[in-house]
Scaffold this motif. Structure first.
Motif, mmCIF file in Angstrom:
data_model
loop_
_atom_site.group_PDB
_atom_site.id
_atom_site.type_symbol
_atom_site.label_atom_id
_atom_site.label_comp_id
_atom_site.label_asym_id
_atom_site.label_seq_id
_atom_site.Cartn_x
_atom_site.Cartn_y
_atom_site.Cartn_z
ATOM 1 N N LEU A 467 0.832 -1.207 0.000
ATOM 2 C CA LEU A 467 0.000 0.000 0.000
ATOM 3 C C LEU A 467 0.864 1.254 0.000
ATOM 4 C CD1 LEU A 467 -2.706 -1.160 2.575
ATOM 5 C CD2 LEU A 467 -3.104 -0.704 0.145
ATOM 6 N N LYS A 468 2.029 1.196 0.654
ATOM 7 C CA LYS A 468 2.943 2.338 0.696
ATOM 8 C C LYS A 468 3.665 2.548 -0.633
ATOM 9 C CE LYS A 468 4.315 2.187 5.593
ATOM 10 N NZ LYS A 468 5.450 1.892 6.506
ATOM 11 N N GLU A 469 4.135 1.441 -1.209
ATOM 12 C CA GLU A 469 5.096 1.529 -2.305
ATOM 13 C C GLU A 469 4.505 1.364 -3.702
ATOM 14 O OE1 GLU A 469 8.098 -1.327 -1.489
ATOM 15 O OE2 GLU A 469 8.578 -0.502 0.486
ATOM 16 N N SER A 470 3.246 0.951 -3.818
ATOM 17 C CA SER A 470 2.705 0.668 -5.147
ATOM 18 C C SER A 470 1.384 1.384 -5.367
ATOM 19 C CB SER A 470 2.506 -0.843 -5.324
ATOM 20 O OG SER A 470 1.375 -1.285 -4.599
ATOM 21 N N GLU A 471 0.926 1.343 -6.623
ATOM 22 C CA GLU A 471 -0.358 1.922 -6.988
ATOM 23 C C GLU A 471 -1.432 0.838 -7.116
ATOM 24 O OE1 GLU A 471 -0.951 5.163 -7.195
ATOM 25 O OE2 GLU A 471 1.141 5.504 -6.618
ATOM 26 N N LEU A 472 -1.206 -0.296 -6.509
ATOM 27 C CA LEU A 472 -2.152 -1.404 -6.612
ATOM 28 C C LEU A 472 -3.485 -1.060 -5.958
ATOM 29 C CD1 LEU A 472 0.113 -4.476 -5.742
ATOM 30 C CD2 LEU A 472 -0.487 -3.609 -7.981
ATOM 31 N N LYS A 473 -4.548 -1.589 -6.531
ATOM 32 C CA LYS A 473 -5.862 -1.442 -5.924
ATOM 33 C C LYS A 473 -5.949 -2.329 -4.692
ATOM 34 C CE LYS A 473 -8.074 -0.567 -10.408
ATOM 35 N NZ LYS A 473 -9.027 -1.087 -11.408
ATOM 36 N N ILE A 474 -6.908 -2.029 -3.802
ATOM 37 C CA ILE A 474 -7.039 -2.783 -2.551
ATOM 38 C C ILE A 474 -7.263 -4.266 -2.843
ATOM 39 C CG2 ILE A 474 -8.306 -3.008 -0.385
ATOM 40 C CD1 ILE A 474 -6.734 -0.364 -0.736
ATOM 41 N N GLY A 475 -8.100 -4.568 -3.830
ATOM 42 C CA GLY A 475 -8.370 -5.956 -4.186
ATOM 43 C C GLY A 475 -7.120 -6.676 -4.669
ATOM 44 N N ILE A 490 -9.962 -6.600 4.304
ATOM 45 C CA ILE A 490 -10.151 -5.245 4.866
ATOM 46 C C ILE A 490 -10.413 -5.322 6.363
ATOM 47 C CG2 ILE A 490 -11.663 -3.220 4.849
ATOM 48 C CD1 ILE A 490 -12.045 -3.715 1.822
ATOM 49 N N GLN A 491 -11.246 -6.271 6.754
ATOM 50 C CA GLN A 491 -11.582 -6.459 8.168
ATOM 51 C C GLN A 491 -10.329 -6.840 8.978
ATOM 52 O OE1 GLN A 491 -14.599 -9.464 8.709
ATOM 53 N NE2 GLN A 491 -14.231 -9.629 10.894
ATOM 54 N N THR A 492 -9.537 -7.754 8.445
ATOM 55 C CA THR A 492 -8.320 -8.195 9.130
ATOM 56 C C THR A 492 -7.306 -7.062 9.220
ATOM 57 O OG1 THR A 492 -8.668 -10.420 8.221
ATOM 58 C CG2 THR A 492 -6.492 -9.948 9.139
ATOM 59 N N PHE A 493 -7.157 -6.302 8.134
ATOM 60 C CA PHE A 493 -6.217 -5.184 8.109
ATOM 61 C C PHE A 493 -6.612 -4.117 9.131
ATOM 62 C CE2 PHE A 493 -4.248 -1.300 6.676
ATOM 63 C CZ PHE A 493 -3.012 -1.705 6.158
ATOM 64 N N LYS A 494 -7.901 -3.849 9.217
ATOM 65 C CA LYS A 494 -8.393 -2.826 10.155
ATOM 66 C C LYS A 494 -8.106 -3.233 11.600
ATOM 67 C CE LYS A 494 -12.385 0.113 11.109
ATOM 68 N NZ LYS A 494 -13.792 0.412 10.766
ATOM 69 N N LYS A 495 -8.262 -4.531 11.897
ATOM 70 C CA LYS A 495 -7.960 -5.011 13.252
ATOM 71 C C LYS A 495 -6.483 -4.829 13.579
ATOM 72 C CE LYS A 495 -11.586 -8.520 13.830
ATOM 73 N NZ LYS A 495 -11.864 -9.986 13.960
ATOM 74 N N GLN A 496 -5.629 -4.993 12.564
ATOM 75 C CA GLN A 496 -4.185 -4.908 12.785
ATOM 76 C C GLN A 496 -3.716 -3.460 12.910
ATOM 77 O OE1 GLN A 496 -2.206 -7.537 13.116
ATOM 78 N NE2 GLN A 496 -0.250 -6.470 13.228
ATOM 79 N N TYR A 497 -4.247 -2.555 12.052
ATOM 80 C CA TYR A 497 -3.732 -1.181 11.984
ATOM 81 C C TYR A 497 -4.731 -0.113 12.439
ATOM 82 C CZ TYR A 497 0.262 -3.078 9.445
ATOM 83 O OH TYR A 497 1.387 -3.782 9.095
ATOM 84 N N SER A 498 -5.916 -0.535 12.896
ATOM 85 C CA SER A 498 -6.952 0.397 13.382
ATOM 86 C C SER A 498 -7.400 1.385 12.311
ATOM 87 C CB SER A 498 -6.448 1.164 14.620
ATOM 88 O OG SER A 498 -6.105 0.259 15.633
ATOM 89 N N MET A 499 -7.271 0.995 11.066
ATOM 90 C CA MET A 499 -7.776 1.785 9.941
ATOM 91 C C MET A 499 -7.917 0.868 8.737
ATOM 92 S SD MET A 499 -4.454 4.067 8.741
ATOM 93 C CE MET A 499 -3.916 4.543 10.370
ATOM 94 N N THR A 500 -8.747 1.272 7.790
ATOM 95 C CA THR A 500 -8.937 0.455 6.593
ATOM 96 C C THR A 500 -7.713 0.579 5.682
ATOM 97 O OG1 THR A 500 -9.941 2.222 5.291
ATOM 98 C CG2 THR A 500 -11.421 0.891 6.677
ATOM 99 N N PRO A 501 -7.524 -0.349 4.750
ATOM 100 C CA PRO A 501 -6.416 -0.222 3.801
ATOM 101 C C PRO A 501 -6.450 1.098 3.033
ATOM 102 C CG PRO A 501 -7.335 -2.427 3.684
ATOM 103 C CD PRO A 501 -8.238 -1.631 4.576
ATOM 104 N N GLU A 502 -7.656 1.553 2.659
ATOM 105 C CA GLU A 502 -7.799 2.816 1.928
ATOM 106 C C GLU A 502 -7.317 3.985 2.767
ATOM 107 O OE1 GLU A 502 -8.256 4.769 -1.382
ATOM 108 O OE2 GLU A 502 -9.093 2.740 -1.341
ATOM 109 N N GLN A 503 -7.712 4.004 4.053
ATOM 110 C CA GLN A 503 -7.277 5.075 4.963
ATOM 111 C C GLN A 503 -5.768 5.023 5.159
ATOM 112 O OE1 GLN A 503 -9.788 3.932 8.239
ATOM 113 N NE2 GLN A 503 -11.377 5.435 7.740
ATOM 114 N N PHE A 504 -5.216 3.821 5.290
ATOM 115 C CA PHE A 504 -3.783 3.654 5.445
ATOM 116 C C PHE A 504 -3.038 4.184 4.230
ATOM 117 C CE2 PHE A 504 0.195 1.353 5.009
ATOM 118 C CZ PHE A 504 0.717 1.370 6.279
ATOM 119 N N LYS A 505 -3.538 3.841 3.045
ATOM 120 C CA LYS A 505 -2.904 4.277 1.789
ATOM 121 C C LYS A 505 -2.903 5.802 1.684
ATOM 122 C CE LYS A 505 -3.137 3.175 -3.170
ATOM 123 N NZ LYS A 505 -1.994 2.251 -3.257
#
Length: 509
Positions: A467-475, A490-505
């Motif tokens: 998510l940091k280094e590429s332009e890949l879509k969430i899927g 998305i659910q698993t990522f949110k539990k780990q980082y307290s935000m969605t992948p989109e918010q993290f990106k």
């Protein structure tokens, strides 16, 4: 297409707006009286193109172009002027202006200028989309890409263009060292990419460069060119590479099928580095000259040593066998592979007997490492293979002091294979030949967490990096780290980082 028209003269601006509005295009128009207003509109709403007069109060057209180039480099600029001034035109080009039109602007000239901008933007968009698709492919296993024809046609279109139009070879090229830096990858790609007859891409899961090279006259392989490029890789990138080369393949419309075949050949070819490490180039050879390197008497002795937990004797037998293979031109890679199958069958048999399963049908059909010739591809040198076989024998011999080395090997295995469907049961039974419960306890005692938790956190860490280094879509990110269900990812990522992948990106921009 959104266009901002900027001119401090009211009637001149309206005339230009009217001319653009009459073009047969879907255009959204905005007006600005000066350069400051142009920048405010770009900040608030964005645009694809700015058509600006060169002489305006506050900020002239050249200053507008300069600011746009610095702050909004994706926005195109056309300048109009009442003066056919070469100095202005030269300055305009320096700031990336796409066209310089003199007043009164003719409709045909305006239409052509806007059309040129539109076509250029379309090409840039296609190029970016192509780069994104290629970037997505880099994080996928090349052999797995070839298992899905739709995905392969999307990601490997540059390869397939060469494959369709002439005779070609496929190469797999790997660094002598397993870890290769991002800068080194880029340099190697630049070195090979400068040649029009070569198409190259890098795939992270197996740290491999895949090349398609056009054949020379009479279908000869361009070895001189390859050797030159390998020398450049060492001199300019500090990367020493080995290359496995497929047979020559003819132009074909069945790109996926033929590429998969050529890839297997290239992998079989590069496996020869285990036998002849001093070479850099390895050609595919048909499966010939297969000789038995491990006698039946040695098999029986190995089995006896393993059953009696005499690991030193078993290790010595194995190392002696592998040593006789090194730099022996009479021994082919297929003979090595066949003999390793013999060894693994003995190990599996002893393991099964120790579990009191005896030779059940389940054991006869169970998966073993080295079931496929491509499995040798994971070893870069004979020393690696020796070390692996030694540790495997020690595990089966049930020597307690050696057990912790399983976890070290397992962590490395997960680092390279985290995107696949991996279970501790499968690894315990078919890779390490230990009890699954024992491996679970051992893993937790060494790492402080369960196998499933470690794998989940590793996948989330890799997802965050993508998510940091590429332009890949969430899927696409979900797929790259082993999740077919995007919602669950998305659910698993949110539990780990307290935000969605989109918010993290977005937070990393």
């Amino acid at each position: 297409m959104r266009i901002i028209v900027a001119d401090d003269e009211y009637f001149a601006r309206k005339a230009l707006v009217k001319s653009i509005g009459q073009l047969e295009e879907e255009i959204e128009l905005c007006e600005a009286e000066d350069g400051t207003e142009v920048m405010e509109l770009l900040e608030a709403r964005g645009a694809d193109l700015v058509v600006t007069d060169i002489r305006m109060p506050d900020m002239d057209g050249l200053e507008v172009a300069k600011n746009i180039q610095a702050r909004f480099p994706d926005v195109s600029v056309i300048i109009e002027s009442g003066y056919a001034d070469f100095g202005y035109a030269t300055s305009a080009l320096r700031y990336g202006v796409k066209d310089y039109l003199t007043k009164p602007v003719k409709r045909e000239e305006l239409e052509k200028a806007i059309q040129r901008v539109k076509e250029e933007r379309k090409k840039i968009k296609q190029k970016i989309e192509k780069q994104i698709v290629a970037r997505r492919g880099q994080f996928m296993n090349f052999s797995h890409i070839l298992e899905n024809e739709v995905v392969a046609n999307e990601i490997l279109q540059d390869f397939f263009e060469k494959i369709k139009h002439g005779s070609w070879y496929l190469l797999t090229v790997q660094s002598e060292k397993k870890q290769i830096l991002k800068e080194e990858i880029q340099k190697v790609q630049e070195i090979f990419g400068r040649e029009s007859q070569i198409c190259i891409a890098y795939f992270y899961p197996k740290n491999e460069f895949i090349l398609v090279m056009e054949a020379e006259e009479r279908n000869r392989f361009p070895e001189t060119l390859l050797r030159k490029k390998l020398v450049e890789c060492w001199n300019k990138a500090g990367v020493k590479c080995h290359a496995g080369i497929s047979q020559c393949h003819e132009a074909t419309a069945e790109c996926v099928k033929e590429t998969a075949k050529a890839y297997r050949e290239a992998v079989y070819a590069i496996n020869q580095r285990l036998l002849y490490p001093e070479n850099q180039i390895y050609y595919y050879e048909a499966e010939v000259n297969v000789v038995q390197l491990f006698s039946q008497a040695e098999e029986r002795e190995l089995e006896k040593n393993l059953m009696e937990n005499k690991s030193s004797g078993a290790v010595q037998l194995t190392l002696n066998f592998l040593k006789q293979c090194e730099n022996n031109r009479d021994i082919s890679i297929y003979s090595l592979f066949t003999s390793l199958i013999q060894l693994m069958n003995v190990i599996n048999k002893v393991y099964s007997m120790k579990k009191e399963k005896n030779n059940t049908e389940e054991n006869k059909n169970s998966y073993l490492l080295f079931n496929f010739k491509t499995d040798l591809y994971s070893f870069y040198s004979m020393e690696e293979l020796k070390e692996y076989m030694k540790e495997l024998i020690l595990h089966v011999s049930e020597e307690p002091e050696q057990k912790s080395s399983i976890v070290k090997d397992l962590l490395q295995y997960l680092e390279w294979n985290y995107q696949y469907d991996i279970t501790v049961n499968e690894l315990a039974t078919h890779k390490y030949f230990v009890n699954p419960s024992y491996l679970s306890r051992l893993f937790k005692s060494e790492t402080g967490m369960t196998f499933s938790k470690y794998l989940k956190e590793l996948r989330m860490k890799k997802a965050a990096e993508l998510l940091k280094e590429s332009e890949l879509k969430i899927g696409d990110v979900a797929c790259c780290v082993g999740y077919n269900d995007v919602s669950y990812f998305i659910q698993t990522f949110k539990k780990q980082y307290s935000m969605t992948p989109e918010q993290f990106k977005n937070s990393e921009k």
